[in-house]
Write an enzyme that holds these catalytic residues in place. Structure first.
Site, PDB file in Angstrom:
ATOM      1  N   ARG A  67      25.276  35.450  28.671  1.00  0.00           N
ATOM      2  CA  ARG A  67      23.447  35.437  27.995  1.00  0.00           C
ATOM      3  C   ARG A  67      22.712  36.361  28.787  1.00  0.00           C
ATOM      4  NH1 ARG A  67      24.357  29.693  29.889  1.00  0.00           N
ATOM      5  NH2 ARG A  67      26.294  29.988  30.855  1.00  0.00           N
ATOM      6  N   GLU A 104      28.641  27.479  41.301  1.00  0.00           N
ATOM      7  CA  GLU A 104      28.266  26.255  41.575  1.00  0.00           C
ATOM      8  C   GLU A 104      29.847  25.782  41.841  1.00  0.00           C
ATOM      9  OE1 GLU A 104      25.160  25.676  38.779  1.00  0.00           O
ATOM     10  OE2 GLU A 104      24.554  24.030  39.950  1.00  0.00           O
TER      11      GLU A 104
HETATM   12  O1  LIG Z   1      22.598  30.948  39.463  1.00  0.00           O
HETATM   13  P1  LIG Z   1      23.970  30.874  39.693  1.00  0.00           P
HETATM   14  O2  LIG Z   1      24.729  29.968  40.380  1.00  0.00           O
HETATM   15  O3  LIG Z   1      25.181  31.922  39.464  1.00  0.00           O
HETATM   16  O4  LIG Z   1      24.378  31.142  38.253  1.00  0.00           O
HETATM   17  C1  LIG Z   1      23.979  31.370  37.204  1.00  0.00           C
HETATM   18  C2  LIG Z   1      24.818  32.071  36.057  1.00  0.00           C
HETATM   19  O5  LIG Z   1      25.670  31.115  35.165  1.00  0.00           O
HETATM   20  C3  LIG Z   1      25.848  31.570  34.371  1.00  0.00           C
HETATM   21  O6  LIG Z   1      26.568  32.285  33.699  1.00  0.00           O
HETATM   22  P2  LIG Z   1      27.872  32.155  33.506  1.00  0.00           P
HETATM   23  O7  LIG Z   1      28.595  32.632  35.197  1.00  0.00           O
HETATM   24  O8  LIG Z   1      28.302  30.686  33.084  1.00  0.00           O
HETATM   25  O9  LIG Z   1      28.185  33.228  32.388  1.00  0.00           O
HETATM   26  P3  LIG Z   1      28.413  32.998  31.410  1.00  0.00           P
HETATM   27  O10 LIG Z   1      26.578  33.971  30.642  1.00  0.00           O
HETATM   28  O11 LIG Z   1      29.195  34.713  29.935  1.00  0.00           O
HETATM   29  O12 LIG Z   1      28.041  31.859  30.198  1.00  0.00           O
HETATM   30  C4  LIG Z   1      24.371  32.194  34.087  1.00  0.00           C
HETATM   31  O13 LIG Z   1      24.123  32.922  33.005  1.00  0.00           O
HETATM   32  C5  LIG Z   1      23.851  32.524  35.007  1.00  0.00           C
HETATM   33  O14 LIG Z   1      24.552  34.011  34.643  1.00  0.00           O
HETATM   34  N1  LIG Z   2      22.830  24.232  34.499  1.00  0.00           N
HETATM   35  C1  LIG Z   2      23.559  25.245  33.966  1.00  0.00           C
HETATM   36  N2  LIG Z   2      23.366  25.231  32.397  1.00  0.00           N
HETATM   37  C2  LIG Z   2      22.924  26.207  32.325  1.00  0.00           C
HETATM   38  N3  LIG Z   2      23.701  27.036  32.433  1.00  0.00           N
HETATM   39  C3  LIG Z   2      23.878  27.634  33.986  1.00  0.00           C
HETATM   40  N4  LIG Z   2      24.758  28.941  35.098  1.00  0.00           N
HETATM   41  C4  LIG Z   2      24.279  27.388  36.026  1.00  0.00           C
HETATM   42  N5  LIG Z   2      24.154  26.720  36.127  1.00  0.00           N
HETATM   43  C5  LIG Z   2      24.131  26.273  35.265  1.00  0.00           C
END
Ligand SMILES: O=P(O)(O)OC[C@H]1O[C@H](OP(=O)(O)OP(=O)(O)O)[C@H](O)[C@@H]1O
Ligand SMILES: Nc1ncnc2[nH]cnc12
Length: 184
Positions: A67, A104
């Site tokens: 994202r 998480e």
């Molecule tokens: O601060 P954190 O606890 O590390 O979480 C934040 C990250 O989680 C999500 O990405 P995700 O790993 O879900 O990947 P995506 O963008 O490919 O969906 C979001 O886009 C951040 O990169």
């Molecule tokens: N609560 C949340 N919503 C969307 N993206 C996330 N990435 C980590 N935590 C998230």
């Protein structure tokens, strides 16, 4: 610095859908696809992130897969800088530097091309959302390992109550979020 910038005519928070029963158990998923699907909100978001970092000598915007690519590339275009992808493991074709980090739920690995940044690069890190900060902290380490200086980190959403901001500030990274949601 804690700054909340918002376009006077666009409520970014309202443009983000909350999904309480997302497949990741126990989290309220903040779905930014609704914001991306709203042209005024998407444009205001990318412009606000660019404006907030305009005077920092930024040479490169780094976006985190997936994202962070969407917002990061638009911010780089507005700031007229290069764009550098920080990718999930195994995607980049050339030699990489690798960093594993805790999510998480579970663990993941990010990579950057080892030659992605020239000497003197000042890098703005962009992602959609800051939660625990594991993803962003790993990205900061990768940028630094590749020889870049981190000029700041910008997010569309910060989940307040999780340690993302303090982790980044502990790494000496100035952190800005356009909107915040309270999380337990
Ligand atoms: O601060 P954190 O606890 O590390 O979480 C934040 C990250 O989680 C999500 O990405 P995700 O790993 O879900 O990947 P995506 O963008 O490919 O969906 C979001 O886009 C951040 O990169
Ligand atoms: N609560 C949340 N919503 C969307 N993206 C996330 N990435 C980590 N935590 C998230």
């Amino acid at each position: 610095m804690r700054t909340h910038r918002r376009d006077a005519t666009v409520d970014l928070k309202a443009a983000i859908r909350a999904i309480p029963d997302h497949p990741k158990p126990g989290i309220i998923f903040r779905d930014l696809t609704t914001l991306m699907g709203n042209p005024e909100a998407f444009r205001a978001t990318c412009q606000a992130l660019a404006d907030a970092h305009q005077d920092r000598g930024v040479t490169h915007v780094a976006g985190i897969e997936a994202r962070g690519f969407i917002f990061g590339a638009a911010v780089a275009d507005r700031m007229q800088t290069a764009f550098v992808p920080v990718r999930k493991a195994g995607k980049l074709p050339h030699k990489t530097i690798t960093k594993s980090y805790a999510l998480e739920y579970g663990e993941d690995t990010l990579e950057i091309h080892e030659d992605a940044l020239p000497e003197g690069a000042r890098v703005l890190l962009i992602d959609d959302l800051l939660a625990t900060g594991g993803t962003a902290a790993a990205s900061v380490e990768l940028i630094r390992a590749a020889g870049g200086e981190v000029a700041g980190a910008g997010f569309v959403v910060e989940l307040v109550g999780l340690p993302g901001r303090s982790r980044l500030e502990g790494l000496g990274v100035e952190t800005l979020a356009l909107t915040s949601f309270e999380e337990d």
